[in-house]
Design a protein around this motif. Structure first.
Motif, PDB file in Angstrom:
ATOM      1  N   ASP A  31       0.827  -1.200   0.000  1.00 40.07           N
ATOM      2  CA  ASP A  31       0.000   0.000   0.000  1.00 40.07           C
ATOM      3  C   ASP A  31       0.868   1.260   0.000  1.00 40.07           C
ATOM      4  O   ASP A  31       0.531   2.244  -0.652  1.00 40.07           O
ATOM      5  N   PHE A  32       1.992   1.234   0.699  1.00 35.39           N
ATOM      6  CA  PHE A  32       2.904   2.378   0.679  1.00 35.39           C
ATOM      7  C   PHE A  32       3.394   2.618  -0.749  1.00 35.39           C
ATOM      8  O   PHE A  32       3.407   3.757  -1.221  1.00 35.39           O
ATOM      9  N   ALA A  33       3.785   1.547  -1.431  1.00 34.48           N
ATOM     10  CA  ALA A  33       4.255   1.669  -2.811  1.00 34.48           C
ATOM     11  C   ALA A  33       3.163   2.230  -3.714  1.00 34.48           C
ATOM     12  O   ALA A  33       3.431   3.050  -4.596  1.00 34.48           O
ATOM     13  N   SER A  34       1.924   1.826  -3.489  1.00 38.75           N
ATOM     14  CA  SER A  34       0.808   2.267  -4.329  1.00 38.75           C
ATOM     15  C   SER A  34       0.338   3.683  -4.023  1.00 38.75           C
ATOM     16  O   SER A  34      -0.012   4.427  -4.930  1.00 38.75           O
ATOM     17  N   TYR A  35       0.295   4.055  -2.756  1.00 36.57           N
ATOM     18  CA  TYR A  35      -0.324   5.311  -2.359  1.00 36.57           C
ATOM     19  C   TYR A  35       0.646   6.404  -1.912  1.00 36.57           C
ATOM     20  O   TYR A  35       0.275   7.581  -1.899  1.00 36.57           O
ATOM     21  N   ILE A  81      -3.296  10.066   7.683  1.00 40.08           N
ATOM     22  CA  ILE A  81      -3.610   9.154   6.580  1.00 40.08           C
ATOM     23  C   ILE A  81      -5.103   8.838   6.508  1.00 40.08           C
ATOM     24  O   ILE A  81      -5.609   8.500   5.451  1.00 40.08           O
ATOM     25  N   TRP A  82      -5.830   8.986   7.618  1.00 44.38           N
ATOM     26  CA  TRP A  82      -7.266   8.747   7.596  1.00 44.38           C
ATOM     27  C   TRP A  82      -8.009   9.992   7.128  1.00 44.38           C
ATOM     28  O   TRP A  82      -9.155   9.957   6.737  1.00 44.38           O
ATOM     29  N   GLY A  83      -7.316  11.137   7.179  1.00 42.47           N
ATOM     30  CA  GLY A  83      -7.901  12.370   6.668  1.00 42.47           C
ATOM     31  C   GLY A  83      -8.541  13.250   7.712  1.00 42.47           C
ATOM     32  O   GLY A  83      -9.246  14.197   7.393  1.00 42.47           O
ATOM     33  N   TYR A  84      -8.293  12.989   9.001  1.00 47.61           N
ATOM     34  CA  TYR A  84      -8.902  13.797  10.058  1.00 47.61           C
ATOM     35  C   TYR A  84      -8.357  15.220  10.106  1.00 47.61           C
ATOM     36  O   TYR A  84      -8.999  16.106  10.613  1.00 47.61           O
ATOM     37  N   THR A  85      -7.143  15.432   9.593  1.00 49.51           N
ATOM     38  CA  THR A  85      -6.532  16.757   9.713  1.00 49.51           C
ATOM     39  C   THR A  85      -7.109  17.748   8.722  1.00 49.51           C
ATOM     40  O   THR A  85      -6.903  18.941   8.860  1.00 49.51           O
ATOM     41  N   ASN A  96      -6.543  10.020  -2.033  1.00 48.54           N
ATOM     42  CA  ASN A  96      -7.743   9.400  -1.475  1.00 48.54           C
ATOM     43  C   ASN A  96      -7.388   7.974  -1.082  1.00 48.54           C
ATOM     44  O   ASN A  96      -6.964   7.187  -1.913  1.00 48.54           O
ATOM     45  N   PHE A  97      -7.554   7.656   0.176  1.00 47.79           N
ATOM     46  CA  PHE A  97      -7.231   6.321   0.680  1.00 47.79           C
ATOM     47  C   PHE A  97      -8.465   5.428   0.723  1.00 47.79           C
ATOM     48  O   PHE A  97      -8.526   4.494   1.506  1.00 47.79           O
ATOM     49  N   GLY A  98      -9.465   5.709  -0.110  1.00 44.18           N
ATOM     50  CA  GLY A  98     -10.736   4.996  -0.112  1.00 44.18           C
ATOM     51  C   GLY A  98     -10.640   3.490   0.035  1.00 44.18           C
ATOM     52  O   GLY A  98     -11.239   2.914   0.950  1.00 44.18           O
ATOM     53  N   PRO A  99      -9.894   2.797  -0.832  1.00 44.18           N
ATOM     54  CA  PRO A  99      -9.814   1.335  -0.705  1.00 44.18           C
ATOM     55  C   PRO A  99      -9.242   0.880   0.639  1.00 44.18           C
ATOM     56  O   PRO A  99      -9.633  -0.155   1.156  1.00 44.18           O
ATOM     57  N   LEU A 100      -8.351   1.669   1.227  1.00 43.17           N
ATOM     58  CA  LEU A 100      -7.790   1.297   2.516  1.00 43.17           C
ATOM     59  C   LEU A 100      -8.827   1.438   3.618  1.00 43.17           C
ATOM     60  O   LEU A 100      -8.836   0.675   4.581  1.00 43.17           O
ATOM     61  N   LEU A 101      -9.727   2.399   3.466  1.00 38.82           N
ATOM     62  CA  LEU A 101     -10.765   2.623   4.460  1.00 38.82           C
ATOM     63  C   LEU A 101     -11.820   1.529   4.443  1.00 38.82           C
ATOM     64  O   LEU A 101     -12.542   1.344   5.416  1.00 38.82           O
ATOM     65  N   GLU A 102     -11.895   0.799   3.335  1.00 42.06           N
ATOM     66  CA  GLU A 102     -12.900  -0.249   3.183  1.00 42.06           C
ATOM     67  C   GLU A 102     -12.474  -1.589   3.765  1.00 42.06           C
ATOM     68  O   GLU A 102     -13.232  -2.543   3.736  1.00 42.06           O
ATOM     69  N   VAL A 123      -3.852   0.584   9.508  1.00 42.46           N
ATOM     70  CA  VAL A 123      -2.965   0.139  10.578  1.00 42.46           C
ATOM     71  C   VAL A 123      -1.681  -0.428   9.971  1.00 42.46           C
ATOM     72  O   VAL A 123      -0.575  -0.090  10.406  1.00 42.46           O
ATOM     73  N   GLN A 124      -1.823  -1.268   8.960  1.00 44.04           N
ATOM     74  CA  GLN A 124      -0.643  -1.855   8.324  1.00 44.04           C
ATOM     75  C   GLN A 124       0.242  -0.775   7.697  1.00 44.04           C
ATOM     76  O   GLN A 124       1.470  -0.851   7.775  1.00 44.04           O
ATOM     77  N   LEU A 125      -0.378   0.220   7.085  1.00 43.18           N
ATOM     78  CA  LEU A 125       0.381   1.304   6.473  1.00 43.18           C
ATOM     79  C   LEU A 125       1.123   2.102   7.543  1.00 43.18           C
ATOM     80  O   LEU A 125       2.318   2.391   7.403  1.00 43.18           O
ATOM     81  N   ALA A 126       0.452   2.432   8.631  1.00 41.45           N
ATOM     82  CA  ALA A 126       1.086   3.170   9.725  1.00 41.45           C
ATOM     83  C   ALA A 126       2.239   2.361  10.320  1.00 41.45           C
ATOM     84  O   ALA A 126       3.310   2.913  10.608  1.00 41.45           O
ATOM     85  N   GLU A 127       2.048   1.068  10.501  1.00 40.63           N
ATOM     86  CA  GLU A 127       3.112   0.212  11.044  1.00 40.63           C
ATOM     87  C   GLU A 127       4.295   0.133  10.081  1.00 40.63           C
ATOM     88  O   GLU A 127       5.446   0.089  10.503  1.00 40.63           O
ATOM     89  N   TYR A 128       4.010   0.126   8.787  1.00 36.49           N
ATOM     90  CA  TYR A 128       5.086   0.116   7.792  1.00 36.49           C
ATOM     91  C   TYR A 128       5.909   1.409   7.911  1.00 36.49           C
ATOM     92  O   TYR A 128       7.137   1.378   7.935  1.00 36.49           O
ATOM     93  N   VAL A 129       5.221   2.543   7.976  1.00 33.55           N
ATOM     94  CA  VAL A 129       5.918   3.834   8.094  1.00 33.55           C
ATOM     95  C   VAL A 129       6.715   3.881   9.400  1.00 33.55           C
ATOM     96  O   VAL A 129       7.834   4.371   9.426  1.00 33.55           O
ATOM     97  N   GLU A 130       6.165   3.335  10.456  1.00 30.01           N
ATOM     98  CA  GLU A 130       6.904   3.294  11.724  1.00 30.01           C
ATOM     99  C   GLU A 130       8.194   2.489  11.555  1.00 30.01           C
ATOM    100  O   GLU A 130       9.238   2.838  12.120  1.00 30.01           O
ATOM    101  N   GLY A 131       8.145   1.455  10.746  1.00 27.68           N
ATOM    102  CA  GLY A 131       9.339   0.650  10.478  1.00 27.68           C
ATOM    103  C   GLY A 131      10.387   1.355   9.627  1.00 27.68           C
ATOM    104  O   GLY A 131      11.525   0.898   9.551  1.00 27.68           O
ATOM    105  N   LEU A 132      10.045   2.457   9.011  1.00 30.02           N
ATOM    106  CA  LEU A 132      10.996   3.225   8.192  1.00 30.02           C
ATOM    107  C   LEU A 132      11.879   4.167   9.019  1.00 30.02           C
ATOM    108  O   LEU A 132      12.802   4.774   8.493  1.00 30.02           O
TER     109      LEU A 132
END
Length: 134
Positions: A31-35, A81-85, A96-102, A123-132
């Motif tokens: 998802d990181f690679a795609s978005y 990443i969820w768009g709350y900001t 737009n992270f639409g597919p991730l929200l689904e 969650v997986q995307l956030a954990e991936y970024v944390e690993g960077l």
């Protein structure tokens, strides 16, 4: 005659099993690679192929922990990443992270001690970024 009866039964069993198999979900890295990578770069340093075309340079995601006194900003990351900001963060452009929200909801503690229902792919995307983090 018996062979003719076995074929429909075998087909029915295959269909029943295939209904139980969940479709493979992309990983946080995929998802990181795609978005994200087109702007933030493959390594998350803010140097993606589209970064130079943006008015504001994308954040270097590898230094989030360093810039936050040694703690990864899980809650702020998830809000972003969820768009709350919204546009309260300088009007940064995010896709737009639409597919991730689904994706299915899972409990996620963003560092506030509260297990909040959160789309699993976020969650997986956030954990991936944390690993960077460097």
């Amino acid at each position: 005659m018996r062979a003719a009866l076995k074929l429909p039964a075998a087909l029915a069993a295959c269909l029943a099993l295939s209904a139980c198999v969940e479709e493979a979900q992309p990983s946080g890295a995929e998802d990181f690679a795609s978005y994200c990578a087109s702007c933030h770069g493959v390594g998350g340093k803010g140097d993606g192929e589209l970064a130079s075309a943006l008015e504001k340079r994308p954040a270097d995601l590898t230094t989030l922990t360093q810039r936050n006194k040694g703690e990864f900003p899980r809650l702020r990351m998830m809000a972003k990443i969820w768009g709350y900001t919204g546009t309260h963060d300088g009007g940064a452009v995010m896709p737009n992270f639409g597919p991730l929200l689904e994706s299915r909801m899972v409990p996620y503690d963003a560092g506030d001690g509260i297990q909040s229902p959160t789309p699993e792919r976020l969650v997986q995307l956030a954990e991936y970024v944390e690993g960077l983090q460097l």
